[in-house]
Design an enzyme around this catalytic site. Structure first.
Site, PDB file in Angstrom:
ATOM      1  N   GLY A 171     -58.782  11.568  83.755  1.00  0.00           N
ATOM      2  CA  GLY A 171     -59.237  11.962  82.498  1.00  0.00           C
ATOM      3  C   GLY A 171     -58.443  10.866  81.596  1.00  0.00           C
ATOM      4  O   GLY A 171     -58.557   9.665  81.858  1.00  0.00           O
ATOM      5  N   GLY A 172     -58.619  11.359  80.034  1.00  0.00           N
ATOM      6  CA  GLY A 172     -58.734  10.469  78.947  1.00  0.00           C
ATOM      7  C   GLY A 172     -57.467  10.522  78.762  1.00  0.00           C
ATOM      8  O   GLY A 172     -56.642   9.168  78.954  1.00  0.00           O
ATOM      9  N   GLY A 406     -66.177 -27.705  85.305  1.00  0.00           N
ATOM     10  CA  GLY A 406     -65.607 -26.560  84.681  1.00  0.00           C
ATOM     11  C   GLY A 406     -64.110 -26.050  85.502  1.00  0.00           C
ATOM     12  O   GLY A 406     -63.260 -25.904  83.673  1.00  0.00           O
ATOM     13  N   ALA A 407     -63.952 -26.098  86.082  1.00  0.00           N
ATOM     14  CA  ALA A 407     -62.632 -25.652  86.391  1.00  0.00           C
ATOM     15  C   ALA A 407     -61.272 -26.256  86.368  1.00  0.00           C
ATOM     16  O   ALA A 407     -60.087 -25.515  85.907  1.00  0.00           O
ATOM     17  CB  ALA A 407     -62.906 -25.962  88.104  1.00  0.00           C
TER      18      ALA A 407
END
Length: 519
Positions: A171-172, A406-407
């Protein structure tokens, strides 16, 4: 009451507090292969160094008859001590008290220890073992979680924050560990999820086990939530102690330095032969890392997640250093969404805490395909680029083989403020591989050729010409994008010399409230 009786009362209360929820529940904890909160702290800290705070705190809830059941400490043990003589602050949830559920007062205790850690500039370690919010307290328990979250956020990049999950965390409750720097999970008893199997079944109809939904293996391999997955709690505590040794106390300190008995000029002849003659053949980048770091000791982070990139801590001449390396032994070391996120977060951690960065490059590019594009490879790749470009710590880059497109830019290139960029003579720095490049450059000519032999000869000649130009580091070196071409076996010496030269580096980013990293 006489003084003797008062002292006896104190001693009795301490004994009572140390029993948590009672011996029966302690025995139950042990039967599951779990230790109690205090046992975990005792194993974690140097012997006799722990100073406990808030031992006598109790909850204030009067709903559903809860006022009839109170335990000293209220389900969490907090305090401070040392690891290898260095100060740390710690809290450990006590599952023997209301299943470790979070109350208003438990949250106040955790906040107190986090506030102290911030004030003193020391790491904070949280050991999580909790059934979630204490339902009887309602909104005050939820407010308690939010108070903790806010402190996690404000402490981020100021002090190291480490979370050990030694039981349930659901949960939280999962968001506090998620906001910290490192999460460790045990294979035996830990799990994390926002909603459990029963809720999943009722809402979506999916039947799934606790382990398959949020166990250590899932989070260490599929989600990347867990940085470390260990067999049991003892191994986890040893891992935390090791991790702390690589980290400074806070963001104003330099990276830790330990005495080094490994010669800085140690030559590793095997590195001269480690790159295969066939550019498509893999090799294990970890062999390179182990060969150049102090005493072959490397602490890998996220070992089983996005294995196409390697991140972790090592030392060079005793100085703690972060390493980021492409792994040609796993899907060719290509960059994808997960690898980009994994490396970007590690880089930002190291930069926040003044830990120098070594980048070892062998990357053929970004993974193509609709799956990656739909998953946001553009944004995730930009995270990695942003992290490198933003980082102001010393940055040394060594290109071993491929560095395409781009790498190439992304992997700590000179244009992203790499301080010293070296290359091995086997480095290939180009827009793309030779075969793909010739297809683009000469595609029209090739399509017009009818004779297969003539076509094959033409392709071979043009490919060889492209390789001659780009399958080496010298064109990049001619532009100054590569500072030097180095002999592979001499890598350790050159890296250490580079970091020594960068010890006095001064670099700051433009004044701003904060950056807007592409999330």
């Amino acid at each position: 009451m006489e003084n003797k009786e008062k002292v006896k009362q104190l001693i009795d209360l301490r004994v009572q507090a140390k029993l948590g929820g009672g011996q029966k529940r302690i025995d139950s904890q042990h039967s599951k292969g779990k230790f109690t909160a205090r046992e975990r702290i005792t194993m974690l800290l140097d012997e006799g160094s722990f100073e406990e705070l808030d031992m006598f705190v109790t909850h204030r809830c009067t709903n559903f008859g809860l006022e009839k059941e109170k335990y000293l400490g209220d389900g969490v043990v907090i305090g401070h001590g040392t690891i290898e003589g260095r100060s740390v602050y710690v809290f450990a949830q006590d599952f023997t008290v209301f299943g470790g559920s979070l109350s208003e007062t438990m949250a106040q205790k955790i906040c107190k220890v986090m506030d102290l850690a911030m004030k003193m500039g020391a790491p904070v370690i949280g050991i999580n073992d909790s059934g979630g919010a204490r339902i009887q307290e309602g909104v005050t328990a939820l407010a308690g979680y939010a108070e903790i979250f806010e402190r996690n956020i404000l402490a981020s990049g100021v002090i190291p924050q480490i979370s050990a999950i030694f039981g349930p965390c659901a949960g939280g409750a999962v968001y506090s560990p998620a906001l910290t720097d490192f999460i460790l999970m045990t294979e035996e008893n830990s799990y994390m999820f926002v909603t459990g199997p029963k809720v999943v079944k009722s809402v979506t109809g999916e039947s799934i086990s606790t382990e398959d939904l949020g166990g250590a293996k899932i989070h260490a391999t599929k989600s990347g939530v867990a940085h470390f997955r260990v067999e049991n709690e003892q191994a986890g505590i040893e891992k935390i102690r090791e991790l702390i040794s690589y980290l400074p106390q806070n963001n104003l300190e330099e990276a830790p330095v330990v005495p080094c008995n490994d010669p800085i000029n140690r030559l590793e002849d095997e590195l001269n032969e480690i790159i295969p003659d066939n550019p498509n053949q893999p090799y294990d980048m970890k062999r390179v890392i182990n060969a150049i770091v102090d005493n072959g000791k490397f602490m890998e982070v996220h070992e089983n997640y996005a294995k196409n990139i390697i991140v972790g801590f090592a030392r060079f001449n005793g100085v703690s250093t972060g390493i980021i390396a492409n792994q040609p032994g796993f899907i060719a070391g290509i960059l994808d969404c997960d690898a980009s996120r994994k490396a970007a977060r590690f880089i930002r951690f190291c930069d926040a805490f003044n830990i120098p960065l070594l980048t070892l490059v062998d990357v053929p590019g970004f993974l193509p395909g609709s799956g990656q594009e739909y998953a946001g490879i553009i944004i995730h790749g930009a995270k990695l680029m942003f992290a490198y470009g933003e980082a102001t710590v010393p940055k040394v880059t060594v290109t071993l083989r491929k560095s395409y497109g781009g790498a190439h830019d992304v992997m700590s290139s000179k244009q992203l403020r790499g301080d010293f960029n070296y290359a091995w003579p086997t480095a290939e720095i180009a827009v793309m591989g030779a075969a793909g490049a010739i297809e683009v450059l000469e595609g029209r000519t090739i399509s017009k050729m009818e004779d297969p032999e003539e076509k094959a000869k033409f392709i071979a000649e043009k490919t060889a010409e492209y390789k001659d130009k780009f399958s080496n580091p010298y064109q990049a070196a001619a532009y100054g994008y590569i500072d030097d071409v180095i002999e592979p076996r001499n890598t350790r010496f050159r890296v250490i010399r580079a970091f020594q030269a960068l010890q006095t580096k001064k670099l700051s980013n433009p004044l701003k409230k904060h950056s807007n990293i592409p999330l």
